[in-house]
Design a protein around this motif. Structure first.
Motif, short mmCIF file in Angstrom:
data_model
loop_
_atom_site.label_atom_id
_atom_site.label_comp_id
_atom_site.label_asym_id
_atom_site.label_seq_id
_atom_site.Cartn_x
_atom_site.Cartn_y
_atom_site.Cartn_z
N HIS A 234 0.83 -1.21 0.00
CA HIS A 234 0.00 0.00 0.00
C HIS A 234 0.87 1.26 0.00
N LEU A 235 1.96 1.24 0.75
CA LEU A 235 2.83 2.41 0.83
C LEU A 235 3.55 2.67 -0.49
N ASP A 236 3.61 1.65 -1.34
CA ASP A 236 4.23 1.78 -2.67
C ASP A 236 3.20 2.01 -3.76
N GLY A 237 1.92 2.16 -3.38
CA GLY A 237 0.86 2.38 -4.36
C GLY A 237 0.41 1.11 -5.06
N VAL A 238 0.65 -0.03 -4.42
CA VAL A 238 0.33 -1.34 -5.00
C VAL A 238 -0.79 -1.99 -4.18
N LEU A 239 -1.76 -2.59 -4.86
CA LEU A 239 -2.86 -3.31 -4.21
C LEU A 239 -2.68 -4.81 -4.44
#
Length: 178
Positions: A138-143
């Motif tokens: 989530h912190l890397d913009g990944v789901l």
């Protein structure tokens, strides 16, 4: 008690890389408290700051996952002590009602800081390892949907479009850096 709304898939903040925390102050302590209280209210395993619309590298995890010793991590750096993998069900508070088998590493070591700026480490296996990886994504913009094969992603998109809460925003699939 502060329970905040959780951003849903399609919200652009979920696809942006969060910025490192530089100041350990009252505002950060409030963010961690908001994460913990919102997570407890939703009975989830973990919750990252971007899910509350805050683009900082902070997440909370359910205290039982880490035996109550550490329930948040700031500026995490994740490493893997081995190549062992696990495959099991995973869900996300930003994608309500969707659970998919997701491949993750079985063991994790995450270093970072607590809310006071003290260095800390989480060593975990199983569900704790899964949760740390999920929240760091989530912190890397990944789901977690980004970790699915293309066929599953297509079926998931059809499910999302049919969900009552989905407002038909474009959902982009990314590749996890982990």
């Amino acid at each position: 008690m502060t329970v905040l709304p959780i951003r849903l898939v399609g919200d652009p903040v979920l696809r942006q890389a969060a910025k490192p925390v530089e100041t350990f102050d009252a505002e950060l302590r409030q963010l961690v408290k908001d994460l913990q209280e919102t997570l407890a209210d939703r009975n989830g395993a973990g919750l990252a700051a971007p899910q509350l619309g805050v683009g900082l590298r902070v997440f909370a995890i359910h205290p039982k996952l880490s035996d109550g010793e550490l329930d948040h991590l700031i500026n995490p750096v994740v490493t893997f002590p081995d190549e062992e993998e696990q495959d099991g069900p995973e869900g996300c508070l930003s994608i309500p009602g969707v659970y998919l088998d997701t491949k993750r590493r079985a063991n994790v070591v995450a270093t970072g800081f607590n809310v006071h700026g003290d260095p800390v480490q989480i060593v975990g296996a199983g569900l704790l390892a899964r949760c740390v990886q999920h929240e760091t994504d989530h912190l890397d913009g990944v789901l977690f949907i980004d970790r699915q094969d293309p066929e599953r992603q297509q079926r998931l998109m059809e499910t999302l479009r049919a969900a009552a809460w989905f407002d038909d925003q474009e959902v982009v699939i990314k590749t996890s850096p982990h």
